[in-house]
Design a protein around this motif. Structure first.
Motif, PDB file in Angstrom:
ATOM      1  N   GLN A 214       0.827  -1.199   0.000  1.00  0.00           N
ATOM      2  CA  GLN A 214       0.000   0.000   0.000  1.00  0.00           C
ATOM      3  C   GLN A 214       0.866   1.257   0.000  1.00  0.00           C
ATOM      4  O   GLN A 214       0.562   2.231  -0.697  1.00  0.00           O
ATOM      5  CB  GLN A 214      -0.930  -0.013   1.211  1.00  0.00           C
ATOM      6  CG  GLN A 214      -2.022  -1.074   1.144  1.00  0.00           C
ATOM      7  CD  GLN A 214      -2.819  -1.168   2.429  1.00  0.00           C
ATOM      8  OE1 GLN A 214      -2.511  -0.516   3.432  1.00  0.00           O
ATOM      9  NE2 GLN A 214      -3.856  -2.001   2.424  1.00  0.00           N
ATOM     10  N   GLU A 217       2.469   1.821  -3.461  1.00  0.00           N
ATOM     11  CA  GLU A 217       1.466   2.357  -4.385  1.00  0.00           C
ATOM     12  C   GLU A 217       1.186   3.828  -4.070  1.00  0.00           C
ATOM     13  O   GLU A 217       1.004   4.647  -4.981  1.00  0.00           O
ATOM     14  CB  GLU A 217       0.172   1.546  -4.289  1.00  0.00           C
ATOM     15  CG  GLU A 217       0.295   0.093  -4.739  1.00  0.00           C
ATOM     16  CD  GLU A 217       0.285  -0.071  -6.252  1.00  0.00           C
ATOM     17  OE1 GLU A 217       0.239   0.953  -6.967  1.00  0.00           O
ATOM     18  OE2 GLU A 217       0.331  -1.236  -6.711  1.00  0.00           O
ATOM     19  N   ARG A 267       3.745  -3.028 -14.553  1.00  0.00           N
ATOM     20  CA  ARG A 267       3.282  -3.895 -13.471  1.00  0.00           C
ATOM     21  C   ARG A 267       4.437  -4.697 -12.888  1.00  0.00           C
ATOM     22  O   ARG A 267       4.524  -4.887 -11.666  1.00  0.00           O
ATOM     23  CB  ARG A 267       2.177  -4.828 -13.987  1.00  0.00           C
ATOM     24  CG  ARG A 267       0.831  -4.127 -14.201  1.00  0.00           C
ATOM     25  CD  ARG A 267      -0.276  -5.126 -14.448  1.00  0.00           C
ATOM     26  NE  ARG A 267      -0.127  -5.769 -15.737  1.00  0.00           N
ATOM     27  CZ  ARG A 267      -0.632  -5.285 -16.870  1.00  0.00           C
ATOM     28  NH1 ARG A 267      -1.309  -4.147 -16.870  1.00  0.00           N
ATOM     29  NH2 ARG A 267      -0.470  -5.941 -18.003  1.00  0.00           N
ATOM     30  N   VAL A 270       6.560  -2.318 -10.629  1.00  0.00           N
ATOM     31  CA  VAL A 270       5.940  -2.087  -9.333  1.00  0.00           C
ATOM     32  C   VAL A 270       6.067  -3.329  -8.456  1.00  0.00           C
ATOM     33  O   VAL A 270       6.407  -3.244  -7.264  1.00  0.00           O
ATOM     34  CB  VAL A 270       4.466  -1.685  -9.500  1.00  0.00           C
ATOM     35  CG1 VAL A 270       3.756  -1.623  -8.149  1.00  0.00           C
ATOM     36  CG2 VAL A 270       4.363  -0.341 -10.212  1.00  0.00           C
TER      37      VAL A 270
END
Length: 318
Positions: A214, A217, A267, A270
């Motif tokens: 979290q 992000e 993706r 990350v």
């Protein structure tokens, strides 16, 4: 107990354990100034990806050892110990309490136990190791280190270039692994003061991993990509610098040539950043759990900050 008599308190924990929130809660109740124990916060211009305390937080509570150097420069445990001691002395002269906060466990250990007298470096050998790393990659050199000094290699990430290089250098120069050097020698200089450690540790590794995802992000949403692009645009930085090998920066630096966020490459980037952060947290917890005499607080508890405050009160007799 006066500020000068009270032990130095270290509030340590893995990434995403809530150290900043706990430190600010303590500072709202006690006359505290915060000394950062973080090898990434020393760099100017690296704010989002390091989760640097905000300008407002730094106005509320004095912070030290943040924004000390440019990302082109290097920082060491020895310099940290010297800088931390100077900051602590100044804080105590003001009649206030120093609170060391962070997750760079090598710095915390060096402060608490003193620095070992290791052999001097050899520039020519260091250059040769760097040349080999450029050709083979740091994971290959990490594997070489694991063969000759498995104990040191086990606590280093495969891309921890600075420490892999130093361990290989010592082993080649002396024929003795770094782990044996550290066992043989007593620290050259101890802390010279009482230390109390408050450890923020998770009761659930999975829950900490969710926090890490979290937070990563949230950093992306806050402009982490643009921050890395600005650093690249300076023209004086490269991927081999210690600053650009920090978790998150390394992954985004590698991706930046690919274009805008989106698609499978993004993706994967990350996911790689989150995975690297989880590995960092694992190493931090390994170091932390080896520290004797620490007071442990479950960082996932709703009242973790209040528990840390109470532990601080007990430590300093407040």
């Amino acid at each position: 107990m006066t500020a000068g008599d009270a032990p130095v308190v270290m509030l340590l924990g893995p990434t995403a354990s809530g150290k900043t929130a706990a430190a600010l809660e303590i500072a709202s109740r006690l006359p505290v100034e915060i000394v950062s124990v973080d090898s990434a916060l020393v760099y100017r211009g690296m704010d989002i990806g390091t989760a640097k305390p905000s300008a407002e937080e730094r106005r509320r509570v004095p912070h030290h050892l943040i924004d000390l150097i440019e990302p082109t420069e290097s920082y060491s445990a020895a310099r940290f110990v010297a800088d931390a001691r100077a900051a602590i002395a100044a804080i105590r002269d003001r009649g206030r309490l120093p609170l060391l906060v962070g997750g760079t466990m090598l710095y915390a250990k060096a402060f608490a136990e003193g620095l070992h007298a290791l052999p001097q470096g050899d520039p020519a050998l260091r250059d040769r190791i760097e040349d080999e790393a450029r050709a083979l990659g740091w994971p290959a050199l990490h594997a070489r280190l694991a063969a000759i000094d498995p104990r040191t290699a086990s606590r280093l990430a495969p891309n921890d270039a600075q420490r892999i290089q130093r361990a290989l250098e010592i082993a080649e120069l002396t024929g003795v692994p770094m782990s044996e050097w550290l066992e043989r020698q007593r620290p050259a200089e101890g802390p010279g003061q009482a230390i109390a450690t408050i450890a923020l540790e998770p009761s659930s590794r999975a829950a900490l991993h969710e926090r890490i995802a979290q937070r990563f992000e949230a950093m992306i949403a806050a402009g982490f990509v643009d921050e890395v692009r600005r650093l690249r645009a300076r023209g004086d930085l490269h991927a081999g610098l210690p600053s650009m090998r920090c978790v998150g920066y390394r992954q985004l630096w590698q991706w930046c040539d690919a274009g805008e966020p989106g698609g499978e490459a993004w993706r994967q980037t990350v996911a790689a950043g989150i995975a690297a952060t989880r590995q960092l947290a694992k190493r931090q917890l390994t170091w932390l759990r080896a520290m004797p005499g620490r007071t442990t607080v479950d960082c996932l508890a709703a009242n973790a900050a209040a528990q840390a405050l109470e532990a601080m009160r007990r430590a300093v007799g407040a």
